[in-house]
Design an enzyme around this catalytic site. Structure first.
Site, PDB file in Angstrom:
ATOM      1  N   TYR A  73      -8.098 -16.021  -4.708  1.00 42.83           N
ATOM      2  CA  TYR A  73      -7.026 -16.971  -4.494  1.00 42.83           C
ATOM      3  C   TYR A  73      -7.309 -17.866  -3.287  1.00 42.83           C
ATOM      4  CZ  TYR A  73      -2.400 -18.977  -4.527  1.00 42.83           C
ATOM      5  OH  TYR A  73      -1.365 -19.871  -4.604  1.00 42.83           O
ATOM      6  N   PHE A  97      -4.935 -49.947 -12.428  1.00 40.25           N
ATOM      7  CA  PHE A  97      -5.120 -48.881 -13.409  1.00 40.25           C
ATOM      8  C   PHE A  97      -3.779 -48.167 -13.536  1.00 40.25           C
ATOM      9  CE2 PHE A  97      -7.167 -46.515 -16.434  1.00 40.25           C
ATOM     10  CZ  PHE A  97      -6.701 -45.224 -16.343  1.00 40.25           C
ATOM     11  N   THR A  98      -3.462 -47.680 -14.727  1.00 44.49           N
ATOM     12  CA  THR A  98      -2.116 -47.216 -15.022  1.00 44.49           C
ATOM     13  C   THR A  98      -1.632 -46.119 -14.085  1.00 44.49           C
ATOM     14  OG1 THR A  98      -3.120 -45.767 -16.640  1.00 44.49           O
ATOM     15  CG2 THR A  98      -2.204 -47.830 -17.472  1.00 44.49           C
ATOM     16  N   ASP A 146     -11.566 -45.706  -5.658  1.00 45.02           N
ATOM     17  CA  ASP A 146     -11.334 -44.889  -6.853  1.00 45.02           C
ATOM     18  C   ASP A 146     -12.742 -44.677  -7.411  1.00 45.02           C
ATOM     19  OD1 ASP A 146      -9.271 -45.023  -9.844  1.00 45.02           O
ATOM     20  OD2 ASP A 146     -11.078 -43.881  -9.369  1.00 45.02           O
ATOM     21  N   LYS A 161     -14.826 -37.644 -15.534  1.00 41.80           N
ATOM     22  CA  LYS A 161     -15.738 -38.681 -16.017  1.00 41.80           C
ATOM     23  C   LYS A 161     -17.124 -38.358 -15.499  1.00 41.80           C
ATOM     24  CE  LYS A 161     -11.524 -40.629 -16.272  1.00 41.80           C
ATOM     25  NZ  LYS A 161     -10.300 -39.897 -15.915  1.00 41.80           N
ATOM     26  N   ARG A 176      -5.909 -51.121 -24.875  1.00 39.37           N
ATOM     27  CA  ARG A 176      -5.831 -51.472 -23.446  1.00 39.37           C
ATOM     28  C   ARG A 176      -5.402 -52.945 -23.361  1.00 39.37           C
ATOM     29  NH1 ARG A 176      -5.727 -47.043 -20.055  1.00 39.37           N
ATOM     30  NH2 ARG A 176      -3.865 -47.101 -21.364  1.00 39.37           N
ATOM     31  N   PHE A 193       2.418 -46.352 -23.626  1.00 44.56           N
ATOM     32  CA  PHE A 193       1.308 -46.346 -24.589  1.00 44.56           C
ATOM     33  C   PHE A 193       1.018 -44.940 -25.090  1.00 44.56           C
ATOM     34  CE2 PHE A 193      -1.131 -44.724 -21.142  1.00 44.56           C
ATOM     35  CZ  PHE A 193      -0.611 -45.384 -20.023  1.00 44.56           C
TER      36      PHE A 193
HETATM   37  C1  LIG Z   1     -10.358 -45.439 -13.011  1.00 42.69           C
HETATM   38  C2  LIG Z   1      -9.472 -44.241 -13.195  1.00 42.69           C
HETATM   39  C3  LIG Z   1      -9.325 -43.644 -14.451  1.00 42.69           C
HETATM   40  O1  LIG Z   1     -10.011 -44.128 -15.501  1.00 42.69           O
HETATM   41  C4  LIG Z   1      -8.462 -42.523 -14.583  1.00 42.69           C
HETATM   42  C5  LIG Z   1      -8.208 -41.890 -15.840  1.00 42.69           C
HETATM   43  N1  LIG Z   1      -8.740 -42.425 -16.911  1.00 42.69           N
HETATM   44  C6  LIG Z   1      -8.513 -42.141 -18.182  1.00 42.69           C
HETATM   45  C7  LIG Z   1      -7.479 -41.135 -18.658  1.00 42.69           C
HETATM   46  C8  LIG Z   1      -6.239 -41.968 -18.824  1.00 42.69           C
HETATM   47  C9  LIG Z   1      -5.421 -42.173 -17.767  1.00 42.69           C
HETATM   48  C10 LIG Z   1      -4.347 -43.066 -17.872  1.00 42.69           C
HETATM   49  C11 LIG Z   1      -4.147 -43.759 -19.025  1.00 42.69           C
HETATM   50  O2  LIG Z   1      -3.236 -44.754 -19.111  1.00 42.69           O
HETATM   51  C12 LIG Z   1      -4.922 -43.501 -20.084  1.00 42.69           C
HETATM   52  F1  LIG Z   1      -4.630 -44.083 -21.239  1.00 42.69           F
HETATM   53  C13 LIG Z   1      -6.009 -42.637 -19.990  1.00 42.69           C
HETATM   54  C14 LIG Z   1      -9.213 -42.983 -19.166  1.00 42.69           C
HETATM   55  O3  LIG Z   1      -9.125 -42.695 -20.375  1.00 42.69           O
HETATM   56  O4  LIG Z   1      -9.849 -43.972 -18.736  1.00 42.69           O
HETATM   57  C15 LIG Z   1      -7.788 -42.055 -13.421  1.00 42.69           C
HETATM   58  C16 LIG Z   1      -6.852 -40.846 -13.457  1.00 42.69           C
HETATM   59  O5  LIG Z   1      -7.662 -39.700 -13.536  1.00 42.69           O
HETATM   60  P1  LIG Z   1      -7.164 -38.414 -14.346  1.00 42.69           P
HETATM   61  O6  LIG Z   1      -7.073 -38.813 -15.777  1.00 42.69           O
HETATM   62  O7  LIG Z   1      -8.233 -37.387 -14.090  1.00 42.69           O
HETATM   63  O8  LIG Z   1      -5.831 -38.033 -13.754  1.00 42.69           O
HETATM   64  C17 LIG Z   1      -7.967 -42.679 -12.215  1.00 42.69           C
HETATM   65  N2  LIG Z   1      -8.801 -43.758 -12.115  1.00 42.69           N
END
Ligand SMILES: CC1=C(O)/C(=C\N=C(/Cc2ccc(O)c(F)c2)C(=O)O)C(COP(=O)(O)O)=CN1
Length: 456
Positions: A71, A123-124, A214, A257, A381, A448
């Site tokens: 832990y 970014f969302t 980021d 990623k 997107r 979305f």
């Molecule tokens: C540049 C950036 C990202 O691309 C990102 C995530 N990305 C996704 C998943 C995703 C996120 C939000 C959406 O509206 C979406 F439909 C898809 C993706 O497909 O691209 C995150 C967040 O990192 P987490 O996913 O590990 O929490 C932070 N920064």
């Protein structure tokens, strides 16, 4: 130049399902024409996202067996912390379950109501956490990034004049940090040049403003610098990456990623006080500062993935595979975001379907049509992802109305890319038969993910 193959061979396979046209038609209807709501079992080639969908190596799978599930003070955490320190160069690392876990903590620690957070395109989830903490996101990306047809080597670059204007207009004390995404997802996986990173860092530090990256796809960004920026062609990816990140005070990272894992992330920083405060907050949202929402085995896999991600053969193949798909579409005059991005090929749905208004949701319609045609799942997107303006309640209307064909890492072969290209090209040839959609159900936030549509 000799042709290159994948720098790996396949040890385990996942059999794919191939539904009939009628079965796909029914699956799409059940999913309300929203690719996020289609069952994985009904998808043939899944290009929804590169997030958490990559294949792990045998070394990563082997590492699971030595995961230390203590832990506190886990050996696996020590390995992950050491890997991040060595490869990314930051002093302090806070584990989180994924990227938005880090975004949540960073935003709560650094933002006060009324602040402005400038960034190279939104970014969302990043913008959601900034707004949840009372900040206004301000787009400071170069104008060309909003035009899919302009070819520039570094379309993700920050417009220094826009940044400087914002600092003059609101004052540095209203800007808790500048968020620089490397690469820029919503612009089409577009990189930022080393020179631009250096200039942003110098400008911000003249005003005492922090730069937080980021870093989600930073290894891909390093590859583009090696390939396109003078003076880096014979540098190792590992060294380019380290120099890039030296132009920041910290970063949020979605390990799902570039770190080649299915879950995981971190917040990294060089400021000791910020680290101390982040350690208090992580126990509220993610768990102990020595696991942050990850199991010991997840941390082992991520540490190993970080080392594999900077292998020059791996990253070269990864980028070239995306380009291989993009080039086939370019050769067929299919409108896509140029140049081809690091993790995805983005179809320009406005140019693909010029007979549709943006309020008829062209990108959503095109993603649905693609799934129906071939079982390939892509992600909208465009106007749906952009959500509504929080003041006016009107749809945000982005210039880029895109369908993202996102390529997971080490999962598909180039034969799968050929099948995707054939399907997109076939749709392009009969594009005027693709009708728009109406939105039947609109969720209040991040619509979305769960919105439902039907054909007009
Ligand atoms: C540049 C950036 C990202 O691309 C990102 C995530 N990305 C996704 C998943 C995703 C996120 C939000 C959406 O509206 C979406 F439909 C898809 C993706 O497909 O691209 C995150 C967040 O990192 P987490 O996913 O590990 O929490 C932070 N920064």
């Amino acid at each position: 130049k000799r042709r290159m193959a994948e720098p790996y061979k396949i040890k385990a396979v996942e059999p794919l399902t191939m539904l009939t046209y009628e079965e796909r038609k029914e699956a799409l209807k059940q999913a309300g024409f929203n690719t996020f709501l289609i069952d994985s079992a009904d998808v043939y080639i899944d290009l929804l996202t590169d997030s958490g969908t990559s294949a792990m190596s045998d070394r990563q799978w082997g590492a699971l067996m030595v995961g230390d599930e203590a832990y506190a003070g886990s050996k696996s955490w020590k390995k992950l912390e050491a890997a991040v320190r060595e490869i990314y160069g930051y002093k302090y690392i806070l584990p989180t379950h994924q990227g938005r876990g880090a975004e949540n903590i960073l935003s709560q620690l650094k933002i006060k109501p009324g602040d402005y957070v400038p960034g190279n395109m939104y970014f969302t989830t990043t913008r959601a956490h900034q707004e949840l903490n009372g900040a206004t996101f301000v787009d400071i990306i170069i104008n060309e990034a909003h035009d899919s047809s302009i070819e520039l080597p570094f379309k993700g670059n920050v417009d220094l004049q826009k940044l400087s204007n914002l600092i003059q207009n609101v004052g540095p004390e209203r800007i808790p940090y500048v968020c620089v995404a490397i690469t820029v997802n919503m612009a089409g996986g577009q990189p930022v040049s080393m020179q631009n990173l250096r200039e942003v860092y110098e400008l911000c530090h003249r005003y005492g403003i922090d730069v937080m990256f980021d870093a989600t796809r930073c290894v891909e960004n390093a590859y583009f610098i090696k390939e396109r920026e003078a003076g880096y062609s014979n540098h190792k990816i590992k060294d380019i990456l380290k120099e890039m990140l030296s132009y920041s005070d910290g970063c949020t990272m979605s390990g799902k990623k570039d770190c080649l894992v299915n879950i995981g992330g971190f917040l990294a920083m060089n400021d000791e006080d910020l680290y101390a405060r982040s350690r208090e907050l992580v126990v509220v949202y993610e768990g102990m500062p020595s696991y942050g929402g990850m199991s010991g085995r997840d941390m082992e896999a991520m540490a190993q993935g970080i080392y594999e991600s900077i292998d020059d053969h791996y990253i070269s193949h990864r980028i070239e595979q995306v380009r291989y798909l993009g080039q086939q579409l370019i050769d067929a005059d299919v409108p896509i975001v140029r140049p081809v991005g690091g993790h995805a090929v983005y179809l320009d749905a406005k140019q693909f379907l010029p007979h549709l208004q943006q309020e008829e949701f062209p990108a959503q319609a095109l993603a649905a049509a693609l799934y129906l045609d071939s079982g390939v799942r892509a992600m909208e997107r465009g106007i749906i992802s952009a959500g509504r303006n929080k003041e006016t309640g009107e749809h945000n209307k982005p210039r880029l109305e895109l369908v993202r064909l996102t390529i997971p890492r080490r999962v598909y072969t180039n034969s799968h890319m050929d099948v995707v290209a054939d399907s997109v090209i076939s749709l392009f040839e009969k594009r005027n038969q693709i009708s728009g959609l109406r939105m039947d159900y609109e969720p209040p936030t991040l619509r979305f993910f769960n919105a439902r549509f039907s054909p007009l």
